[in-house]
Design an enzyme around this catalytic site. Structure first.
Site, PDB file in Angstrom:
ATOM      1  N   LYS A  68      51.249  34.115  47.178  1.00  0.00           N
ATOM      2  CA  LYS A  68      52.119  35.012  47.965  1.00  0.00           C
ATOM      3  C   LYS A  68      53.045  35.821  47.055  1.00  0.00           C
ATOM      4  O   LYS A  68      53.394  36.953  47.362  1.00  0.00           O
ATOM      5  CB  LYS A  68      52.963  34.197  48.965  1.00  0.00           C
ATOM      6  CG  LYS A  68      52.141  33.551  50.070  1.00  0.00           C
ATOM      7  CD  LYS A  68      52.982  32.570  50.886  1.00  0.00           C
ATOM      8  CE  LYS A  68      52.172  31.956  52.018  1.00  0.00           C
ATOM      9  NZ  LYS A  68      52.913  30.922  52.745  1.00  0.00           N
ATOM     10  N   TYR A 193      42.893  37.401  52.727  1.00  0.00           N
ATOM     11  CA  TYR A 193      43.973  36.420  52.566  1.00  0.00           C
ATOM     12  C   TYR A 193      43.438  35.059  52.108  1.00  0.00           C
ATOM     13  O   TYR A 193      44.014  34.411  51.234  1.00  0.00           O
ATOM     14  CB  TYR A 193      44.741  36.278  53.887  1.00  0.00           C
ATOM     15  CG  TYR A 193      45.942  35.375  53.788  1.00  0.00           C
ATOM     16  CD1 TYR A 193      47.084  35.783  53.097  1.00  0.00           C
ATOM     17  CD2 TYR A 193      45.953  34.106  54.383  1.00  0.00           C
ATOM     18  CE1 TYR A 193      48.199  34.957  52.992  1.00  0.00           C
ATOM     19  CE2 TYR A 193      47.064  33.277  54.283  1.00  0.00           C
ATOM     20  CZ  TYR A 193      48.178  33.716  53.590  1.00  0.00           C
ATOM     21  OH  TYR A 193      49.273  32.888  53.490  1.00  0.00           O
ATOM     22  N   VAL A 263      49.973  24.396  48.935  1.00  0.00           N
ATOM     23  CA  VAL A 263      49.506  23.112  49.477  1.00  0.00           C
ATOM     24  C   VAL A 263      48.352  22.485  48.691  1.00  0.00           C
ATOM     25  O   VAL A 263      47.927  21.377  48.985  1.00  0.00           O
ATOM     26  CB  VAL A 263      49.110  23.206  50.980  1.00  0.00           C
ATOM     27  CG1 VAL A 263      50.330  23.451  51.848  1.00  0.00           C
ATOM     28  CG2 VAL A 263      48.029  24.246  51.203  1.00  0.00           C
TER      29      VAL A 263
END
Length: 309
Positions: A68, A193, A263
């Site tokens: 990001k 994405y 994550v």
């Protein structure tokens, strides 16, 4: 100093590994579930190219939410910060990274910041290119350049695993499209994405990317300006305020190093004007941060007085 680092890193890895038993690998993305919870590694990349490391730094893992910060840099390069922050806010949130509720209650309905999923999806939708392939190639070009590693690519397997299970992210996209934050095809955005999140690196790659941010967008060795100083500053600021999901405030207080987690168990750290840090530890705490990785950073920050505060 390198010797000191090397010594303390080995010591910190041993100490931080005790926390692994309290963490769990990410289960909601099938391809991430196979990670070995006991893995833990750290690399530090200094200005002269000196690397200190401990643990298995050759382990390859995906960036996930660490991406990001990189897509944000690309979007600002493409459009300028004024355009980007008309669509995405700059405020931290106490909500989980994948929350939809704040979108419904805030007016206008723009995501609070680029580090939550809604904000990151909006940012990724701004990246220029005629096709998904061209857009992912542009993100990869920046990652390869910052890491000084042309072999970096995305994992098709992880990308597909995420794409096939991304129901919540699709919901966020449709909500954002309804409110005019994003336009264009949702499935193409999801394709881009999930590929962005599946970019694969090791700890040394990650530490070197962190070093570019640490030195205000300059290559730590060649001194080439890779991203504008102001963009590097904006990215580091978001790392401090929103980089560790909804544990960012606590992390800033206890550790005080600009950092972004994912994550997969990845953490990118950036100590301004000193060095970059790359960590991999797939056992996560309840906020989605590497449980031993956060402890590693706490020990490192305390011993070497690295907090920016």
């Amino acid at each position: 100093m390198h010797y000191m680092f090397q010594q303390s890193l080995e010591e910190f890895i041993t100490e931080a590994k005790r926390y692994i038993k309290d963490g769990k690998v990410a289960k909601y993305i099938p391809a991430l579930e196979r990670a070995d919870a006991n893995d833990l590694a750290i690399a530090i990349y200094e200005q002269n190219g000196a690397i200190s490391s401990a643990g298995d730094v050759s382990n390859i893992f995906t960036l996930q939410s660490v991406s990001k910060i990189l897509s944000l840099a690309v979007a600002i390069m493409d459009h300028g910060k004024y355009y980007v922050f008309q669509k995405v806010g700059m405020e931290p949130t106490g909500d989980p990274f994948n929350s939809i509720s704040k979108l419904e209650t805030s007016v206008p309905s723009k995501p609070l910041n680029p580090m939550i999923n809604a904000g990151a999806l909006a940012v990724t939708s701004m990246i220029k290119g005629e096709s998904v392939q061209e857009k992912i190639h542009r993100i990869l070009l920046l990652v390869r350049k910052m890491a000084n590693n042309d072999s970096i690519n995305y994992s098709s397997e992880v990308a597909k695993s995420e794409y096939d299970t991304a129901y919540l992210n699709r919901s966020l996209c449709y909500f954002l499209k309804q409110h005019g934050i994003i336009s264009g095809d949702i499935e193409q955005l999801m394709d881009l994405y999930t590929k962005q999140c599946a970019i694969s690196v090791n700890c040394i790659d990650l530490a070197r990317i962190g070093a570019v941010f640490a030195f205000d967008g300059q290559d730590p060795e060649s001194k080439e300006q890779m991203i504008e100083k102001d963009i590097a500053r904006i990215c580091k600021t978001f790392m401090v305020t929103c980089g560790m999901y909804n544990a960012s405030g606590e992390f800033a207080t206890k550790v005080g190093i600009p950092a972004k987690s994912g994550v997969s168990g990845a953490i990118l750290g950036s100590v301004p004007h000193k060095f970059g840090i790359g960590i991999y530890g797939p056992a996560l705490d309840d906020k989605g941060n590497s449980i031993a990785g956060v402890e590693l950073l706490r020990l490192l920050s305390k011993r070497h007085e690295l907090s920016i505060f």
